[in-house]
Write an enzyme that holds these catalytic residues in place. Structure first.
Site, PDB file in Angstrom:
ATOM      1  CB  SER A  80     -47.405-114.498   0.505  1.00  0.00           C
ATOM      2  OG  SER A  80     -48.273-114.870  -0.124  1.00  0.00           O
ATOM      3  N   GLY A 142     -51.309-122.652  -9.032  1.00  0.00           N
ATOM      4  CA  GLY A 142     -51.046-123.957  -9.867  1.00  0.00           C
ATOM      5  C   GLY A 142     -52.295-124.326 -10.692  1.00  0.00           C
ATOM      6  N   GLY A 144     -52.982-123.409 -13.606  1.00  0.00           N
ATOM      7  CA  GLY A 144     -52.753-122.997 -15.024  1.00  0.00           C
ATOM      8  C   GLY A 144     -53.278-121.604 -15.514  1.00  0.00           C
ATOM      9  CG  ASP A 197     -48.027-117.877 -18.526  1.00  0.00           C
ATOM     10  OD1 ASP A 197     -48.495-118.273 -19.558  1.00  0.00           O
ATOM     11  OD2 ASP A 197     -47.563-118.828 -17.693  1.00  0.00           O
TER      12      ASP A 197
HETATM   13  P1  ADP Z   1     -49.384-121.069 -11.833  1.00  0.00           P
HETATM   14  O1  ADP Z   1     -48.631-120.206 -12.241  1.00  0.00           O
HETATM   15  O2  ADP Z   1     -50.021-122.070 -12.941  1.00  0.00           O
HETATM   16  O3  ADP Z   1     -50.403-120.648 -10.814  1.00  0.00           O
HETATM   17  P2  ADP Z   1     -46.865-122.097 -10.924  1.00  0.00           P
HETATM   18  O4  ADP Z   1     -46.537-123.589 -10.582  1.00  0.00           O
HETATM   19  O5  ADP Z   1     -46.103-121.743 -12.285  1.00  0.00           O
HETATM   20  O6  ADP Z   1     -48.403-122.376 -11.285  1.00  0.00           O
HETATM   21  O7  ADP Z   1     -46.552-121.117  -9.963  1.00  0.00           O
HETATM   22  C1  ADP Z   1     -47.220-121.254  -8.716  1.00  0.00           C
HETATM   23  C2  ADP Z   1     -46.258-120.827  -7.554  1.00  0.00           C
HETATM   24  O8  ADP Z   1     -46.061-119.121  -7.564  1.00  0.00           O
HETATM   25  C3  ADP Z   1     -46.620-121.134  -6.209  1.00  0.00           C
HETATM   26  O9  ADP Z   1     -45.966-122.285  -6.020  1.00  0.00           O
HETATM   27  C4  ADP Z   1     -45.594-120.115  -5.504  1.00  0.00           C
HETATM   28  O10 ADP Z   1     -44.197-120.426  -5.308  1.00  0.00           O
HETATM   29  C5  ADP Z   1     -45.661-118.755  -6.258  1.00  0.00           C
HETATM   30  N1  ADP Z   1     -46.774-117.941  -5.981  1.00  0.00           N
HETATM   31  C6  ADP Z   1     -47.752-117.695  -6.760  1.00  0.00           C
HETATM   32  N2  ADP Z   1     -48.782-116.765  -5.993  1.00  0.00           N
HETATM   33  C7  ADP Z   1     -48.207-116.620  -5.037  1.00  0.00           C
HETATM   34  C8  ADP Z   1     -48.332-115.789  -3.814  1.00  0.00           C
HETATM   35  N3  ADP Z   1     -49.662-114.963  -4.040  1.00  0.00           N
HETATM   36  N4  ADP Z   1     -48.011-115.903  -2.566  1.00  0.00           N
HETATM   37  C9  ADP Z   1     -46.908-116.675  -2.700  1.00  0.00           C
HETATM   38  N5  ADP Z   1     -46.327-117.311  -3.721  1.00  0.00           N
HETATM   39  C10 ADP Z   1     -46.919-117.589  -4.824  1.00  0.00           C
HETATM   40 MG    MG Z   2     -46.863-120.306 -13.841  1.00  0.00          MG
END
Ligand code: ADP
Ligand code: MG
Length: 422
Positions: A80, A142, A144, A197
């Protein structure tokens, strides 16, 4: 999409040690296909999904891109752009609840859930093979805005496509992909979130908000309705303020709210607080009927939590009625009332969210509220299109004045759902 491809080439094509012969060289140059899924903002209906209630998300133009190539074995290798320098690896046989950790669990979890779906259908789960995948995203993490669902849903449409399942072609099939994505998040990534979501990312459409009815027994197709929400035509814009504040204590607080709601429903002899919302809405005097029900609850905290959920479901209905009536510029007061309820009764706002909402309103926003689970994350403000800059400037200035870190801004235009992009 180009960056997801570049990450893919750097992580997997070259990791193989470079092309050994002309055939491999051609394969390396062949562009790997890319799928994408949007993040979302919720217009109204917060902390209602796990109460079998109503919510009204839109899909963002911001999305997560996944370049993916299936493998002949069951190995999953992931890279990623948001997790630079690390390759996450597992095999599908090793994916089970509680067995894997890290961001790859959101991805491998979807493959696991689709295999479970195939097993339940009496089909061959090995249609879902291992894969190499590279991710890049314009959805803030993160904040929201559901970067986690964007990641899951991009993987879901990719695996649907390469396995030839054909689920993404219909809304009913997309509901299946949404369920698989929710299972990935709940059971494999271990985040006990509701289903809003993933439905938004897979089922919302451009120019519309998605009215989701979260009652569990409902036919998935009947659980979603497209509600016209054409901001451009109305001369409006939806400004998202990413407070960039940590989600403090969010895990325990979310679970505590959920438990309080479930206990309250049980005390009232109901299956969910949605039943209470429907019961009070059916009377001539919803506020009076709600007050009577609240007296049966043991403590003030429970009463306030329930009051939020029930009034919030009512506000979703009222806001949808305004949109169907072609009056998107009249929804501001409902957004404001939602924020007050989340701040005072549900107690999930934060200093940053309150500052953003107040400053936006003072600067002329028609309405503003926190969006998402709260304790940080983002706020939304509905503004006249020509006031976007002025409102953003006012919010920025208010954060500075209050000694808060600088917020981020983006514009939410109701956009298209997850699909293949190239
Ligand atoms: P939100 O969904 O509100 O952005 P979350 O805590 O539910 O916050 O999700 C964030 C998590 O999703 C990150 O910590 C990671 O583990 C994963 N994630 C989301 N997008 C990516 C990405 N592009 N590359 C790697 N991990 C990701
Ligand atoms: Mg989330």
């Amino acid at each position: 999409a180009a960056r997801a491809r570049a990450v893919f080439a750097a992580s997997f094509d070259e990791a193989a040690g470079g092309p050994a012969d002309a055939h491999e060289a051609r394969a390396g140059q062949e562009q790997v296909p890319v799928w994408a899924a949007p993040g979302r903002v919720n217009l109204i209906g917060e902390h209602t999904d796990y109460n079998a209630g109503l919510c009204l998300p839109i899909a963002l133009p911001h999305r997560t891109y996944v370049a993916l190539r299936p493998r002949p074995d069951s190995v999953v290798r992931l890279a990623s752009a948001q997790a630079p320098g690390e390759t996450w690896t597992t095999t599908l046989e090793d994916v089970a609840p509680g067995a894997i950790t890290g961001w790859g669990s959101y991805v491998a979890g979807v493959a696991w859930a689709l295999r479970e779906h195939l097993v339940a259908q009496g089909a061959d789960p090995s249609a879902i093979t291992g894969f190499d995948a590279a991710v890049d995203s314009s959805v803030p993490f993160g904040a929201g805005l559901s970067s986690s669902a964007a990641l899951e849903c991009a993987v879901a449409v990719a695996l649907d496509d390469v396995a030839g399942l054909g689920l993404r072609a219909t809304d009913a099939g997309r509901a299946v992909l949404a369920t698989a994505s929710v299972r990935a998040e709940n059971e494999i990534a271990g985040a006990p979130t509701g289903g809003m979501d993933q439905s938004a990312s897979l089922r919302a459409t451009a120019g519309h908000a998605l009215l989701l009815d979260c009652r569990p027994g409902l036919d998935p197709v009947e659980s979603a309705e497209q509600v016209p929400f054409d901001l451009d035509a109305a001369g409006l814009a939806l400004l998202v303020v990413d407070t960039r504040a940590e989600h403090r204590l969010v895990d325990g607080q979310y679970a505590a709210r959920r438990a309080t709601c479930e206990d309250a429903a049980r005390t009232l002899g109901l299956g969910s607080l949605r039943e209470l919302a429907d019961d009070v809405a059916a009377t001539g005097d919803p506020a009076g009927a709600l007050a009577v029900a609240l007296e049966k609850l043991p403590d003030d905290v429970a009463r306030r939590r329930v009051r939020h959920v029930v009034t919030e479901i009512g506000r979703v209905r009222d806001l949808v009625a305004l949109l169907r009536d072609g009056r998107p510029d009249a929804v501001g007061p409902l957004m404001n009332a939602s924020h007050a309820s989340l701040r005072d009764d549900y107690e999930v706002s934060s200093v940053e969210l309150d500052v953003a909402v107040d400053a936006a309103r003072v600067a002329g926003a028609l309405g503003a509220r926190m969006t998402g689970g709260g304790f940080g994350g983002s706020a939304i403000a509905l503004v006249r299109a020509d006031q976007v800059e002025a409102v953003a400037d006012a919010v920025r200035a208010a954060f500075e004045r209050e000694g808060l870190g600088a917020p981020g801004f983006l514009l939410a235009t109701p956009s298209a759902p997850a699909d293949r992009v190239v």
